[in-house]
Design an enzyme around this catalytic site. Structure first.
Site, PDB file in Angstrom:
ATOM      1  N   ILE A 185      -9.078  67.201  47.557  1.00  0.00           N
ATOM      2  CA  ILE A 185      -7.764  66.808  47.030  1.00  0.00           C
ATOM      3  C   ILE A 185      -7.542  67.395  45.633  1.00  0.00           C
ATOM      4  CG2 ILE A 185      -8.435  64.648  45.866  1.00  0.00           C
ATOM      5  CD1 ILE A 185      -6.030  63.353  47.380  1.00  0.00           C
ATOM      6  N   ARG A 188     -10.076  69.776  53.115  1.00  0.00           N
ATOM      7  CA  ARG A 188      -9.822  70.365  51.796  1.00  0.00           C
ATOM      8  C   ARG A 188      -9.905  69.295  50.712  1.00  0.00           C
ATOM      9  NH1 ARG A 188      -8.718  75.481  52.862  1.00  0.00           N
ATOM     10  NH2 ARG A 188      -7.783  75.850  54.908  1.00  0.00           N
ATOM     11  N   HIS A 223     -22.062  64.513  50.756  1.00  0.00           N
ATOM     12  CA  HIS A 223     -21.146  65.602  51.112  1.00  0.00           C
ATOM     13  C   HIS A 223     -21.579  66.904  50.479  1.00  0.00           C
ATOM     14  CE1 HIS A 223     -19.629  63.408  47.592  1.00  0.00           C
ATOM     15  NE2 HIS A 223     -19.255  64.589  47.114  1.00  0.00           N
ATOM     16  N   GLU A 233     -19.357  61.287  42.800  1.00  0.00           N
ATOM     17  CA  GLU A 233     -18.313  60.267  42.633  1.00  0.00           C
ATOM     18  C   GLU A 233     -18.132  59.446  43.897  1.00  0.00           C
ATOM     19  OE1 GLU A 233     -14.861  62.471  41.463  1.00  0.00           O
ATOM     20  OE2 GLU A 233     -15.689  62.919  39.479  1.00  0.00           O
TER      21      GLU A 233
HETATM   22  P1  5GP Z   1     -18.420  64.371  44.173  1.00  0.00           P
HETATM   23  O1  5GP Z   1     -18.036  64.383  42.730  1.00  0.00           O
HETATM   24  O2  5GP Z   1     -18.710  62.975  44.666  1.00  0.00           O
HETATM   25  O3  5GP Z   1     -19.518  65.338  44.512  1.00  0.00           O
HETATM   26  O4  5GP Z   1     -17.180  64.921  44.959  1.00  0.00           O
HETATM   27  C1  5GP Z   1     -16.200  64.126  45.543  1.00  0.00           C
HETATM   28  C2  5GP Z   1     -15.036  65.034  45.839  1.00  0.00           C
HETATM   29  O5  5GP Z   1     -14.177  64.371  46.745  1.00  0.00           O
HETATM   30  C3  5GP Z   1     -14.222  65.396  44.606  1.00  0.00           C
HETATM   31  O6  5GP Z   1     -14.189  66.806  44.451  1.00  0.00           O
HETATM   32  C4  5GP Z   1     -12.860  64.789  44.883  1.00  0.00           C
HETATM   33  O7  5GP Z   1     -11.795  65.601  44.423  1.00  0.00           O
HETATM   34  C5  5GP Z   1     -12.844  64.650  46.397  1.00  0.00           C
HETATM   35  N1  5GP Z   1     -12.050  63.527  46.882  1.00  0.00           N
HETATM   36  C6  5GP Z   1     -12.125  62.251  46.437  1.00  0.00           C
HETATM   37  N2  5GP Z   1     -11.252  61.467  47.111  1.00  0.00           N
HETATM   38  C7  5GP Z   1     -10.628  62.276  48.012  1.00  0.00           C
HETATM   39  C8  5GP Z   1      -9.616  62.050  49.002  1.00  0.00           C
HETATM   40  O8  5GP Z   1      -9.129  60.934  49.184  1.00  0.00           O
HETATM   41  N3  5GP Z   1      -9.220  63.121  49.727  1.00  0.00           N
HETATM   42  C9  5GP Z   1      -9.758  64.367  49.555  1.00  0.00           C
HETATM   43  N4  5GP Z   1      -9.289  65.348  50.345  1.00  0.00           N
HETATM   44  N5  5GP Z   1     -10.713  64.622  48.629  1.00  0.00           N
HETATM   45  C10 5GP Z   1     -11.140  63.595  47.866  1.00  0.00           C
END
Ligand code: 5GP
Length: 116
Positions: A32, A30, A101, A96
């Site tokens: 965060i 899930r 993913h 980010e």
């Molecule tokens: P991006 O912006 O890279 O596509 O998405 C990264 C996602 O990873 C974000 O939605 C962020 O909330 C989630 N995320 C980042 N760090 C963590 C973490 O330590 N634990 C969890 N469960 N989600 C994370």
């Protein structure tokens, strides 16, 4: 060699996360900071930083992201109404965490695909 992110620690269970699915190729947990009632992140167990780094050898694991997403969506009860899968790539994509993913989002109507 690409640098590990926090997601590698989640896969190895070195830091806590609400893992909803894990197999030999992918791990799902899930988010965060959920953006929808269901917001799950599905990742390859091996480190591929971005979509721009994928190779033909990654095709099996990339396919598994989709079969896992479908399975998880059904388990979450959102499959019938539908959901959205998002993969962000680098800066303009809003990525980010540099461990490729797939976001699985659902549980409410998600609106337009891209903000204006
Ligand atoms: P991006 O912006 O890279 O596509 O998405 C990264 C996602 O990873 C974000 O939605 C962020 O909330 C989630 N995320 C980042 N760090 C963590 C973490 O330590 N634990 C969890 N469960 N989600 C994370």
């Amino acid at each position: 060699m690409a640098e590990e992110t926090i997601f590698s620690k989640i896969i190895r269970k070195e830091i806590p996360a609400d893992i909803v699915y894990q197999d030999d190729l992918v791990t799902a947990f899930r988010d965060i900071s959920p953006r929808a009632p269901t917001h799950i992140v599905i990742i390859p167990n091996n480190l591929i930083p971005t979509v721009d780094d994928v190779t033909p050898e990654d095709e099996q694991v990339l396919g598994r992201l989709f079969t896992a997403a479908s399975k998880i969506a059904r388990a979450e009860g959102i499959a019938k109404d539908g959901y959205r899968l998002i993969v962000n790539c680098r800066r303009h994509g809003g990525q980010e965490v540099y461990h490729l993913h797939m976001h699985l989002l659902g549980g409410r109507p998600l609106g337009r695909m891209v903000a204006d």
